[in-house]
Design a protein around this motif. Sequence first.
Motif, PDB file in Angstrom:
ATOM      1  N   ARG A 155      10.915   0.042  13.933  1.00 45.54           N
ATOM      2  CA  ARG A 155      10.184  -0.770  12.956  1.00 45.54           C
ATOM      3  C   ARG A 155      10.384  -2.253  13.223  1.00 45.54           C
ATOM      4  O   ARG A 155       9.430  -3.050  13.157  1.00 45.54           O
ATOM      5  N   ILE A 156      11.624  -2.643  13.517  1.00 42.69           N
ATOM      6  CA  ILE A 156      11.895  -4.054  13.814  1.00 42.69           C
ATOM      7  C   ILE A 156      11.196  -4.473  15.095  1.00 42.69           C
ATOM      8  O   ILE A 156      10.604  -5.567  15.188  1.00 42.69           O
ATOM      9  N   PHE A 157      11.222  -3.609  16.106  1.00 43.44           N
ATOM     10  CA  PHE A 157      10.558  -3.898  17.383  1.00 43.44           C
ATOM     11  C   PHE A 157       9.049  -4.041  17.194  1.00 43.44           C
ATOM     12  O   PHE A 157       8.425  -4.958  17.748  1.00 43.44           O
ATOM     13  N   ALA A 158       8.449  -3.146  16.407  1.00 45.38           N
ATOM     14  CA  ALA A 158       7.007  -3.201  16.157  1.00 45.38           C
ATOM     15  C   ALA A 158       6.613  -4.502  15.462  1.00 45.38           C
ATOM     16  O   ALA A 158       5.591  -5.117  15.799  1.00 45.38           O
ATOM     17  N   VAL A 201       0.834  -1.205   0.000  1.00 43.54           N
ATOM     18  CA  VAL A 201       0.000   0.000   0.000  1.00 43.54           C
ATOM     19  C   VAL A 201       0.862   1.246   0.000  1.00 43.54           C
ATOM     20  O   VAL A 201       0.690   2.152  -0.811  1.00 43.54           O
ATOM     21  N   ALA A 202       1.813   1.316   0.912  1.00 43.51           N
ATOM     22  CA  ALA A 202       2.702   2.476   1.003  1.00 43.51           C
ATOM     23  C   ALA A 202       3.833   2.120   1.946  1.00 43.51           C
ATOM     24  O   ALA A 202       3.759   1.138   2.694  1.00 43.51           O
ATOM     25  N   LYS A 203       4.877   2.911   1.892  1.00 44.76           N
ATOM     26  CA  LYS A 203       6.022   2.684   2.774  1.00 44.76           C
ATOM     27  C   LYS A 203       5.752   3.357   4.121  1.00 44.76           C
ATOM     28  O   LYS A 203       6.464   4.245   4.574  1.00 44.76           O
ATOM     29  N   MET A 204       4.687   2.910   4.746  1.00 43.51           N
ATOM     30  CA  MET A 204       4.269   3.484   6.028  1.00 43.51           C
ATOM     31  C   MET A 204       4.427   2.432   7.112  1.00 43.51           C
ATOM     32  O   MET A 204       4.071   1.265   6.934  1.00 43.51           O
ATOM     33  N   THR A 205       4.953   2.855   8.248  1.00 41.53           N
ATOM     34  CA  THR A 205       5.216   1.929   9.339  1.00 41.53           C
ATOM     35  C   THR A 205       3.949   1.227   9.806  1.00 41.53           C
ATOM     36  O   THR A 205       3.975   0.059  10.172  1.00 41.53           O
ATOM     37  N   VAL A 206       2.807   1.928   9.797  1.00 39.88           N
ATOM     38  CA  VAL A 206       1.572   1.361  10.328  1.00 39.88           C
ATOM     39  C   VAL A 206       1.122   0.143   9.545  1.00 39.88           C
ATOM     40  O   VAL A 206       0.479  -0.764  10.088  1.00 39.88           O
ATOM     41  N   TRP A 207       1.437   0.074   8.246  1.00 38.98           N
ATOM     42  CA  TRP A 207       0.972  -1.040   7.434  1.00 38.98           C
ATOM     43  C   TRP A 207       1.816  -2.296   7.631  1.00 38.98           C
ATOM     44  O   TRP A 207       1.332  -3.398   7.390  1.00 38.98           O
ATOM     45  N   GLU A 208       3.065  -2.150   8.047  1.00 41.23           N
ATOM     46  CA  GLU A 208       3.928  -3.314   8.201  1.00 41.23           C
ATOM     47  C   GLU A 208       3.453  -4.252   9.317  1.00 41.23           C
ATOM     48  O   GLU A 208       3.394  -5.471   9.113  1.00 41.23           O
ATOM     49  N   PRO A 209       3.107  -3.740  10.506  1.00 41.31           N
ATOM     50  CA  PRO A 209       2.560  -4.645  11.521  1.00 41.31           C
ATOM     51  C   PRO A 209       1.265  -5.326  11.084  1.00 41.31           C
ATOM     52  O   PRO A 209       1.021  -6.492  11.425  1.00 41.31           O
ATOM     53  N   LEU A 260      11.035  -7.737   5.014  1.00 40.35           N
ATOM     54  CA  LEU A 260      10.704  -6.750   6.039  1.00 40.35           C
ATOM     55  C   LEU A 260      11.953  -6.268   6.772  1.00 40.35           C
ATOM     56  O   LEU A 260      12.062  -5.080   7.117  1.00 40.35           O
ATOM     57  N   LEU A 261      12.895  -7.155   7.002  1.00 39.09           N
ATOM     58  CA  LEU A 261      14.137  -6.751   7.652  1.00 39.09           C
ATOM     59  C   LEU A 261      14.917  -5.780   6.763  1.00 39.09           C
ATOM     60  O   LEU A 261      15.423  -4.753   7.244  1.00 39.09           O
ATOM     61  N   GLY A 262      14.984  -6.098   5.468  1.00 41.16           N
ATOM     62  CA  GLY A 262      15.683  -5.219   4.537  1.00 41.16           C
ATOM     63  C   GLY A 262      15.012  -3.852   4.437  1.00 41.16           C
ATOM     64  O   GLY A 262      15.694  -2.825   4.396  1.00 41.16           O
ATOM     65  N   ARG A 263      13.687  -3.854   4.415  1.00 40.51           N
ATOM     66  CA  ARG A 263      12.980  -2.582   4.305  1.00 40.51           C
ATOM     67  C   ARG A 263      13.154  -1.749   5.582  1.00 40.51           C
ATOM     68  O   ARG A 263      13.273  -0.527   5.528  1.00 40.51           O
ATOM     69  N   SER A 264      13.190  -2.408   6.714  1.00 34.60           N
ATOM     70  CA  SER A 264      13.384  -1.680   7.970  1.00 34.60           C
ATOM     71  C   SER A 264      14.782  -1.079   8.060  1.00 34.60           C
ATOM     72  O   SER A 264      14.958   0.028   8.579  1.00 34.60           O
ATOM     73  N   LEU A 265      15.776  -1.783   7.546  1.00 34.08           N
ATOM     74  CA  LEU A 265      17.158  -1.327   7.672  1.00 34.08           C
ATOM     75  C   LEU A 265      17.562  -0.338   6.588  1.00 34.08           C
ATOM     76  O   LEU A 265      18.328   0.600   6.848  1.00 34.08           O
ATOM     77  N   LEU A 308      15.450   1.475   4.283  1.00 32.75           N
ATOM     78  CA  LEU A 308      14.582   2.575   3.897  1.00 32.75           C
ATOM     79  C   LEU A 308      14.574   3.700   4.923  1.00 32.75           C
ATOM     80  O   LEU A 308      13.973   4.742   4.692  1.00 32.75           O
ATOM     81  N   GLU A 309      15.206   3.467   6.050  1.00 31.98           N
ATOM     82  CA  GLU A 309      15.276   4.490   7.090  1.00 31.98           C
ATOM     83  C   GLU A 309      16.724   4.862   7.355  1.00 31.98           C
ATOM     84  O   GLU A 309      17.613   4.004   7.320  1.00 31.98           O
ATOM     85  N   LYS A 310      16.977   6.136   7.612  1.00 35.54           N
ATOM     86  CA  LYS A 310      18.330   6.606   7.877  1.00 35.54           C
ATOM     87  C   LYS A 310      18.644   6.628   9.371  1.00 35.54           C
ATOM     88  O   LYS A 310      19.764   6.356   9.781  1.00 35.54           O
ATOM     89  N   LYS A 311      17.644   6.963  10.184  1.00 31.55           N
ATOM     90  CA  LYS A 311      17.863   7.043  11.620  1.00 31.55           C
ATOM     91  C   LYS A 311      17.830   5.660  12.249  1.00 31.55           C
ATOM     92  O   LYS A 311      16.911   4.872  12.025  1.00 31.55           O
ATOM     93  N   PHE A 312      18.832   5.376  13.069  1.00 36.11           N
ATOM     94  CA  PHE A 312      18.924   4.072  13.720  1.00 36.11           C
ATOM     95  C   PHE A 312      17.729   3.826  14.634  1.00 36.11           C
ATOM     96  O   PHE A 312      17.222   2.704  14.732  1.00 36.11           O
ATOM     97  N   SER A 313      17.252   4.879  15.303  1.00 35.11           N
ATOM     98  CA  SER A 313      16.124   4.723  16.225  1.00 35.11           C
ATOM     99  C   SER A 313      14.861   4.290  15.503  1.00 35.11           C
ATOM    100  O   SER A 313      14.096   3.463  16.014  1.00 35.11           O
TER     101      SER A 313
END
Length: 551
Positions: free
Chosen positions: A262-265, A210-218, A245-250, A252-257
């Motif tokens: 995303r991985i925690f969620a 749907v989109a590269k939105m964190t809410v849709w991944e969970p 999902l691991l690749g997209r979390s690592l 697609l985001e620049k900030k480590f936090s």
Amino acid sequence: AADPIQKGFHALFPAAASEKGGGRQYTVHVLSILAIASLAIVVRQAIAAHPHSGMGKPPMYGDYEAQRHWMEVTVNLPLQDWYRNTADNDLMYWGLDYPPLTAYVSWIFGKIAEHLEPGLVELHTSRGNESASGKIFMRTTVLVCDVALLFPASYAFAASYYSSERRSVRVVAWMFFVLNPAFILIDHGHFQYNCVAHAFVLMSVASLLVAKMTVWEPIGACLFCMALLFKQMSLYYALAFFFFLLGRSLFLEKKFSIKLFRIFALGITVILTFLVHLAPFYVYGGLPSLVDVVHRVFPVARGIFEDKVANFWCASHLLIKWKNVRRFLMLRACITCTLIALLPTALHSFLCPSPKRLIVALTGCSLAFFLFSFQVHEKSVLLPLLPLAVTFPSHPLLSTTGTIIASMSMFPLLRRDGLTVPYTLCQIMFGYCGSVIAYGKTTAPKIAREEKSKSVSVLGAEPLSVLEGILGQRFSSQLGAAFFSLSMCSVVFAHTLDLLLPKIERYPDINVYLFVLVGAGHFLGYWVLLFVVDTAAVCSMLGGRTKQKLH
């Protein structure tokens, strides 16, 4: 000029060819959807009128009796006894061996049956119940699951995956999936509820696209867990989802936090989904009840494969008697071969977590499991077929060929069930319609392409796109047409030999092996292509010779 998909769509739906206005075109689109849905339901009902698995074959009958028996068990016994061998639950007679969500669905349908068809779920006395009214009820439950879950899930996938394409492309993708003979013959002919697990998988993928939105991944992770909790064979897709999902979390985001969040969620979502489904067993039966569930869902005592499966182990069993090898050694060999076979594809989706790569990863990982894993059923071929079937417009010839070969590999099973006539008609009609779309009524056959770059890059690309870039568009189109023709000839050849070869007492399964060898040859060939392309892409990426492309 219109491409093959557009021309083929107009060939099958001439009324849509003349629509120019936006509003009127939308009306035609909706009417086309309704017409396809109606046709799909009619086809399912027509096939459901034929015999089901194990019909009139006591004492064990078949999968139809297994599904009916699970309704009987779940509505009559306490939850902690569903997976436990007791005086009222003989696990040797179709004991529950699917995950808890299947048991909950069986309980729901069983409760409905208690009011509408009580004789179908009476404890002990309902064994082997094949009454006409009972069959109508059972067939209706599958149809309801199909229409309520798989129809909207598959259209949601088509709408998200082909969101930038014309409506006709999405309609074609959906039409060729809901009319795919392999899935219909097994669920509505043989009798199973694969449509539920497939619906959860497709809804999961649609959520991720749907989109590269964190809410849709969970949400996508939860839906895939539900597929696992309905049917454990969905594990075939697990590593594809995990690496994507691991690749997209690592990446697609620049900030480590944010990466960590995303991985925690995702991890919390997976844990909570499993806890919700397993908690009732712990509450009512404690830890032993959970152990019973795990023991039943993951048996290793049944052997390397059942019946004749079109995978590597069964095909090579003619030369090497794998079933004579010690089970523990064979289990280790299967795990090792499966992991090696899927590793390049999984790593490629990790390094390039794009929508296209997710679909290829689902195909590659599930195909590796089907070819090399332990305890494989012939019906498991539906898992690698699913990603190919729902992306029909991308590669029509490949999707059509895969469907016909997969259906053919299950023909010995379907023949035992008395489904030869619907099998034959479905194969012919699907092959004809698939070729109409693929060739687009043009003299020069074309394979629909999603990547039109003149440069050849294996990173993030689909295997057929890589071949097209290497060989050229025209030659690859001719090669695809030749491959399709040879594949269809091999299917006809296998069926012809099956009819002509006399029964040989010393080799009673020689006829069945015709279909095993043809099917395994095709599946191994496509796996080799995936393995080579993905290995080259991963090596190129790790060697730093190309840039990563995210589509």
